[in-house]
Write a protein that holds these residues in place. Structure first.
Motif, short mmCIF file in Angstrom:
data_model
loop_
_atom_site.label_atom_id
_atom_site.label_comp_id
_atom_site.label_asym_id
_atom_site.label_seq_id
_atom_site.Cartn_x
_atom_site.Cartn_y
_atom_site.Cartn_z
N THR A 169 0.83 -1.19 0.00
CA THR A 169 0.00 0.00 0.00
C THR A 169 0.87 1.25 0.00
N LYS A 170 0.32 2.35 -0.51
CA LYS A 170 1.02 3.63 -0.49
C LYS A 170 0.95 4.22 0.92
N ARG A 171 1.96 5.02 1.26
CA ARG A 171 1.98 5.65 2.59
C ARG A 171 1.87 7.17 2.44
N LEU A 172 0.88 7.74 3.13
CA LEU A 172 0.69 9.19 3.20
C LEU A 172 1.11 9.65 4.59
N LEU A 173 2.04 10.60 4.64
CA LEU A 173 2.66 10.98 5.90
C LEU A 173 2.35 12.42 6.29
N VAL A 174 2.02 12.62 7.55
CA VAL A 174 1.99 13.96 8.16
C VAL A 174 3.16 13.99 9.14
N LEU A 175 4.04 14.98 8.98
CA LEU A 175 5.28 14.99 9.75
C LEU A 175 5.49 16.35 10.41
N GLY A 176 5.84 16.33 11.68
CA GLY A 176 6.13 17.57 12.40
C GLY A 176 5.21 17.76 13.58
N GLN A 177 5.59 18.68 14.44
CA GLN A 177 4.85 18.94 15.68
C GLN A 177 3.44 19.44 15.40
N TYR A 178 2.50 18.96 16.21
CA TYR A 178 1.13 19.46 16.10
C TYR A 178 1.04 20.88 16.65
N LYS A 179 0.32 21.74 15.92
CA LYS A 179 0.10 23.12 16.35
C LYS A 179 -1.36 23.48 16.10
N GLU A 180 -1.78 24.60 16.67
CA GLU A 180 -3.15 25.05 16.50
C GLU A 180 -3.49 25.32 15.04
N ALA A 181 -2.47 25.62 14.25
CA ALA A 181 -2.70 25.92 12.84
C ALA A 181 -2.89 24.67 11.99
N ARG A 182 -2.81 23.49 12.59
CA ARG A 182 -3.02 22.26 11.84
C ARG A 182 -4.53 21.97 11.74
N ALA A 183 -4.93 21.41 10.62
CA ALA A 183 -6.34 21.13 10.37
C ALA A 183 -6.60 19.63 10.54
N GLY A 206 2.65 15.94 20.08
CA GLY A 206 1.39 16.63 20.33
C GLY A 206 0.21 16.20 19.49
N TRP A 207 0.40 15.27 18.54
CA TRP A 207 -0.72 14.87 17.69
C TRP A 207 -1.73 14.05 18.48
N PRO A 208 -3.02 14.37 18.34
CA PRO A 208 -4.06 13.57 19.01
C PRO A 208 -4.36 12.30 18.21
N ALA A 209 -5.07 11.39 18.81
CA ALA A 209 -5.51 10.20 18.08
C ALA A 209 -6.52 10.60 17.01
N ILE A 210 -6.37 10.06 15.81
CA ILE A 210 -7.25 10.37 14.69
C ILE A 210 -7.70 9.05 14.07
N PRO A 211 -9.00 8.82 13.94
CA PRO A 211 -9.49 7.55 13.38
C PRO A 211 -8.90 7.28 11.99
N GLY A 212 -8.41 6.06 11.82
CA GLY A 212 -7.86 5.67 10.53
C GLY A 212 -6.38 5.97 10.37
N TRP A 213 -5.78 6.66 11.34
CA TRP A 213 -4.38 7.07 11.25
C TRP A 213 -3.54 6.35 12.30
N ASP A 214 -2.33 5.98 11.90
CA ASP A 214 -1.31 5.49 12.83
C ASP A 214 -0.57 6.72 13.35
N VAL A 215 -0.83 7.11 14.60
CA VAL A 215 -0.29 8.35 15.15
C VAL A 215 0.83 8.05 16.14
N ARG A 216 1.96 8.70 15.94
CA ARG A 216 3.07 8.60 16.91
C ARG A 216 3.28 9.98 17.52
N ASP A 217 2.81 10.14 18.75
CA ASP A 217 2.94 11.40 19.49
C ASP A 217 4.27 11.38 20.23
N ASP A 218 5.30 11.95 19.59
CA ASP A 218 6.63 11.88 20.20
C ASP A 218 7.55 12.89 19.51
N PHE A 219 8.62 13.27 20.21
CA PHE A 219 9.65 14.11 19.60
C PHE A 219 10.36 13.33 18.49
#
Length: 323
Positions: A169-183, A206-219
């Motif tokens: 499968t293809k991988r779509l990545l969101v990378l970087g610290q979560y901020k208020e300006a993130r949607a 700082g990323w919260p849990a999001i349904p359908g996403w593998d989230v790693r909340d870490d530096f």
């Protein structure tokens, strides 16, 4: 004859990659980059600590150094930073790169008094401002009345993408610290629509849990940042507001496609007709078009063209200030 250009970096860890990229450009235009010792503000957030640091900085910045130009990679004290260079600028041109022209959160050095001090210092001293997008240039003019030189964000020419690991499968990545300006909403929508067909991964503090996403909340360390990029098929930029994106620059260096809303930096790097540009809030279509096209070779050719443009812009700016 090569000019000697000092680079001041008050965020030595955070901006190490940026400084290396800037140094590459300087060497190509026959300038010798020299790291200039200055105060570090990494980890300093309280105004009283920054005020104390600014006092130390002013003392250091009064010492003459034999340089043709000084590039300040980040204004350590916000808009007040220009005033701290007033004495030094009597002998050497100073260029301050303003990255975060209008911070979303209240920060030391970005209020009305600081903006007036910035405008005064730039108008009366041998001090100039540099921005990396036209959007930031326009906003800086609105806030301070200062006309900055817009030079695209430095790009490392030697950055290279390694072979992708074999995945079904293809991988779509969101990378970087979560901020208020993130949607978050577009990510939730993508998780619902394509979560079973595309591997969705978000990595950063700082990323919260999001349904359908593998989230790693870490530096994320520099090596981890690079590895995550290398292993992505595309990078999602779920930003509500930004004036520049370092993640976008790093993806572009490697020829990795991105998906994001229309923005001057996106057009600057990836082109006006980039298929990953989200139209009419349709994130799903932009992701599908991006993952369905082989764009890496074209992006790497575009990268070489843009590097030459950055070199020319930087050279013109420095030559205008070096007498």
């Amino acid at each position: 004859m090569a000019h000697t250009v000092g680079i001041v970096n008050p965020l030595p860890k955070m901006l190490a990659y940026y400084q290396a990229a800037l140094s590459e450009h300087l060497r190509r235009i026959e300038c010798e980059p020299v790291a200039v010792g200055d105060v570090s503000i990494e980890g300093l957030t309280l105004p009283r600590k920054l005020v104390t640091a600014s006092t130390v900085a002013i003392g250091r910045r009064r010492r003459p150094v034999s340089l043709d130009h000084v590039l300040v990679s980040w204004p350590a004290f916000g808009y007040f930073d220009a005033a701290t260079w007033a004495h030094y600028a009597r002998h050497t041109p100073i260029s301050i790169v303003v990255h975060d022209v209008d911070p979303l959160r209240k920060q030391f050095g970005y209020g009305r008094t600081a903006r007036r001090a910035f405008a005064t210092a730039v108008s009366k001293r041998n001090i100039a401002a540099i921005t990396h997008t036209e959007d930031a240039t326009r906003r800086l003019r609105e806030l301070t009345g200062v006309d900055a030189t817009c030079i695209p964000h430095p790009i490392r020419s030697k950055a290279a993408r390694q072979t992708l690991p074999q995945r079904n499968t293809k991988r779509l990545l969101v990378l970087g610290q979560y901020k208020e300006a993130r949607a978050i909403d577009p990510m939730v929508e993508l998780g619902r629509k394509i979560g079973g067909r595309v591997e969705l991964r978000a990595v950063g503090r700082g990323w919260p849990a999001i349904p359908g996403w593998d989230v790693r909340d870490d530096f994320v360390t520099e090596s981890e940042f690079t590895r995550e990029l290398q292993e992505a098929d595309a990078v999602l930029l779920p930003y509500k507001f930004y004036q520049q994106s370092g993640v976008m620059v790093r993806a572009f260096e490697l020829g990795i496609p991105v998906v994001g809303t229309p923005h001057p930096q996106l057009a600057q790097l990836y082109g006006q007709t980039w298929p990953g540009t989200v139209q009419d809030a349709d994130w799903g279509s932009a992701v599908e078009q991006t993952l369905g096209n082989d764009t890496e070779a074209g992006l790497l050719r575009r990268k070489q063209t843009l590097i030459a443009e950055i070199d020319a812009s930087l050279s013109a700016h420095l030559n205008a200030g070096i007498k």
